[in-house]
Motif scaffolding. Structure first.
Motif, PDB file in Angstrom:
ATOM      1  N   GLU A 261     -33.468  23.666 -52.620  1.00  0.00           N
ATOM      2  CA  GLU A 261     -34.515  24.692 -52.467  1.00  0.00           C
ATOM      3  C   GLU A 261     -35.782  23.994 -51.978  1.00  0.00           C
ATOM      4  O   GLU A 261     -36.455  23.289 -52.746  1.00  0.00           O
TER       5      GLU A 261
ATOM      6  N   GLY B 185     -39.432  24.319 -51.102  1.00  0.00           N
ATOM      7  CA  GLY B 185     -40.544  25.246 -51.331  1.00  0.00           C
ATOM      8  C   GLY B 185     -40.293  26.041 -52.596  1.00  0.00           C
ATOM      9  O   GLY B 185     -39.917  27.213 -52.553  1.00  0.00           O
TER      10      GLY B 185
ATOM     11  N   GLY C 149     -42.574  26.921 -54.797  1.00  0.00           N
ATOM     12  CA  GLY C 149     -43.632  27.929 -54.927  1.00  0.00           C
ATOM     13  C   GLY C 149     -43.736  28.421 -56.354  1.00  0.00           C
ATOM     14  O   GLY C 149     -43.742  27.617 -57.293  1.00  0.00           O
TER      15      GLY C 149
ATOM     16  N   ASP D 176     -41.227  20.605 -53.861  1.00  0.00           N
ATOM     17  CA  ASP D 176     -42.538  21.150 -53.497  1.00  0.00           C
ATOM     18  C   ASP D 176     -43.560  20.018 -53.550  1.00  0.00           C
ATOM     19  O   ASP D 176     -43.287  18.934 -54.084  1.00  0.00           O
ATOM     20  N   ARG D 177     -44.722  20.307 -53.008  1.00  0.00           N
ATOM     21  CA  ARG D 177     -45.804  19.301 -53.077  1.00  0.00           C
ATOM     22  C   ARG D 177     -46.284  19.135 -54.499  1.00  0.00           C
ATOM     23  O   ARG D 177     -46.619  18.038 -54.926  1.00  0.00           O
TER      24      ARG D 177
ATOM     25  N   GLY E  34     -43.761  16.162 -53.945  1.00  0.00           N
ATOM     26  CA  GLY E  34     -44.263  15.341 -52.850  1.00  0.00           C
ATOM     27  C   GLY E  34     -43.941  16.016 -51.530  1.00  0.00           C
ATOM     28  O   GLY E  34     -43.496  17.167 -51.503  1.00  0.00           O
TER      29      GLY E  34
ATOM     30  N   ILE F  28     -41.840  16.991 -48.585  1.00  0.00           N
ATOM     31  CA  ILE F  28     -40.387  17.114 -48.431  1.00  0.00           C
ATOM     32  C   ILE F  28     -39.844  16.128 -47.396  1.00  0.00           C
ATOM     33  O   ILE F  28     -38.795  15.521 -47.600  1.00  0.00           O
TER      34      ILE F  28
ATOM     35  N   ASP G 137     -38.086  27.565 -47.539  1.00  0.00           N
ATOM     36  CA  ASP G 137     -39.112  28.627 -47.502  1.00  0.00           C
ATOM     37  C   ASP G 137     -40.477  27.945 -47.401  1.00  0.00           C
ATOM     38  O   ASP G 137     -41.304  28.036 -48.296  1.00  0.00           O
ATOM     39  N   ILE G 138     -40.661  27.222 -46.296  1.00  0.00           N
ATOM     40  CA  ILE G 138     -41.889  26.429 -46.156  1.00  0.00           C
ATOM     41  C   ILE G 138     -42.664  26.798 -44.888  1.00  0.00           C
ATOM     42  O   ILE G 138     -43.545  26.053 -44.471  1.00  0.00           O
TER      43      ILE G 138
ATOM     44  N   TRP H  13     -38.944  18.074 -37.811  1.00  0.00           N
ATOM     45  CA  TRP H  13     -38.170  17.260 -38.768  1.00  0.00           C
ATOM     46  C   TRP H  13     -37.215  18.057 -39.665  1.00  0.00           C
ATOM     47  O   TRP H  13     -36.210  17.522 -40.125  1.00  0.00           O
TER      48      TRP H  13
HETATM   49  N1  SAM Z   1     -39.671  30.251 -52.338  1.00  0.00           N
HETATM   50  C1  SAM Z   1     -40.884  30.366 -53.136  1.00  0.00           C
HETATM   51  C2  SAM Z   1     -40.805  31.550 -54.037  1.00  0.00           C
HETATM   52  O1  SAM Z   1     -39.932  32.422 -53.832  1.00  0.00           O
HETATM   53  O2  SAM Z   1     -41.593  31.614 -54.984  1.00  0.00           O
HETATM   54  C3  SAM Z   1     -42.120  30.441 -52.289  1.00  0.00           C
HETATM   55  C4  SAM Z   1     -42.373  29.210 -51.477  1.00  0.00           C
HETATM   56  S1  SAM Z   1     -43.977  29.185 -50.771  1.00  0.00           S
HETATM   57  C5  SAM Z   1     -43.868  30.336 -49.495  1.00  0.00           C
HETATM   58  C6  SAM Z   1     -43.965  27.662 -49.911  1.00  0.00           C
HETATM   59  C7  SAM Z   1     -44.057  26.452 -50.804  1.00  0.00           C
HETATM   60  O3  SAM Z   1     -43.616  25.328 -50.054  1.00  0.00           O
HETATM   61  C8  SAM Z   1     -45.463  26.155 -51.291  1.00  0.00           C
HETATM   62  O4  SAM Z   1     -45.454  26.057 -52.686  1.00  0.00           O
HETATM   63  C9  SAM Z   1     -45.808  24.820 -50.634  1.00  0.00           C
HETATM   64  O5  SAM Z   1     -46.520  23.952 -51.478  1.00  0.00           O
HETATM   65  C10 SAM Z   1     -44.442  24.233 -50.322  1.00  0.00           C
HETATM   66  N2  SAM Z   1     -44.402  23.380 -49.127  1.00  0.00           N
HETATM   67  C11 SAM Z   1     -44.610  23.767 -47.837  1.00  0.00           C
HETATM   68  N3  SAM Z   1     -44.452  22.733 -47.009  1.00  0.00           N
HETATM   69  C12 SAM Z   1     -44.132  21.653 -47.777  1.00  0.00           C
HETATM   70  C13 SAM Z   1     -43.872  20.301 -47.497  1.00  0.00           C
HETATM   71  N4  SAM Z   1     -43.888  19.832 -46.242  1.00  0.00           N
HETATM   72  N5  SAM Z   1     -43.587  19.473 -48.529  1.00  0.00           N
HETATM   73  C14 SAM Z   1     -43.595  19.949 -49.797  1.00  0.00           C
HETATM   74  N6  SAM Z   1     -43.828  21.234 -50.128  1.00  0.00           N
HETATM   75  C15 SAM Z   1     -44.107  22.076 -49.132  1.00  0.00           C
END
Ligand code: SAM
Length: 149
Positions: free
Chosen positions: A24, A26, A28, A49-50, A68, A70, A88-89, A103
């Motif tokens: 998974e 993202g 979130g 996730d970050r 961190g 991804i 979902d990013i 990437w």
């Molecule tokens: N799928 C989640 C949900 O249903 O609750 C929502 C995800 S939200 C739209 C996108 C998430 O991806 C955010 O929390 C963001 O911090 C993370 N994210 C986006 N790009 C990222 C990256 N390159 N590395 C780590 N996390 C990332």
């Protein structure tokens, strides 16, 4: 979210018959993580996730939570033979999503087992990812469903 759930429901029916963990990208607030956990009971789901911002009921076990960037953190999972990668990013910003597109497809292809499925909000153009049609209820250019070949 409804479209996302429709897609996940469709692919989970197939993923349920396949071995391999779920990735998974993202986490979130954990809504899709929670949904995947319900649809695939007992399946290992590794969430990335970050930072952790999920609802308390949707926090993965510590060994299945990877914090961190991804692009950097997921490299050590290459070869995990995932049955499903759900990404979902997407940000909705063309320039940022264009960087992700440089990437994410290759990383996804390396994480999936042959026959495994990827679902993403951003395009997954890659020679080893064959595009599949999304369910009829879902706009074709909003979500991307692919099979690892
Ligand atoms: N799928 C989640 C949900 O249903 O609750 C929502 C995800 S939200 C739209 C996108 C998430 O991806 C955010 O929390 C963001 O911090 C993370 N994210 C986006 N790009 C990222 C990256 N390159 N590395 C780590 N996390 C990332």
């Amino acid at each position: 979210m409804t479209a996302q759930r429709d897609i996940l429901d469709q692919v989970c029916a197939e993923v349920a018959k396949m071995e391999g963990p779920v990735i998974e990208f993202g986490l979130g607030n954990g809504r899709t993580f929670h949904h995947l956990r319900e649809r695939l009971p007992g399946r290992r789901i590794v969430a990335f996730d970050r930072a952790l911002a999920a609802h308390a009921s949707s926090i993965p076990e510590p060994e299945n939570l990877v914090l961190g960037e991804i692009r950097e953190t997921a490299i050590r999972f290459i070869g995990i033979d995932a049955a499903l990668v759900h990404a979902d990013i997407g940000t909705g910003y063309e320039d940022r999503d264009a960087v992700t597109a440089t990437w994410l497809p290759d990383l996804t292809a390396r994480l999936l087992r042959v026959g495994g499925i990827a679902v993403s909000g951003t395009p997954l153009d890659h020679p080893r990812l064959q595009r599949l049609p999304p369910p009829p209820s879902v706009p074709a250019d909003r979500y991307f469903v692919c099979r690892r070949v």
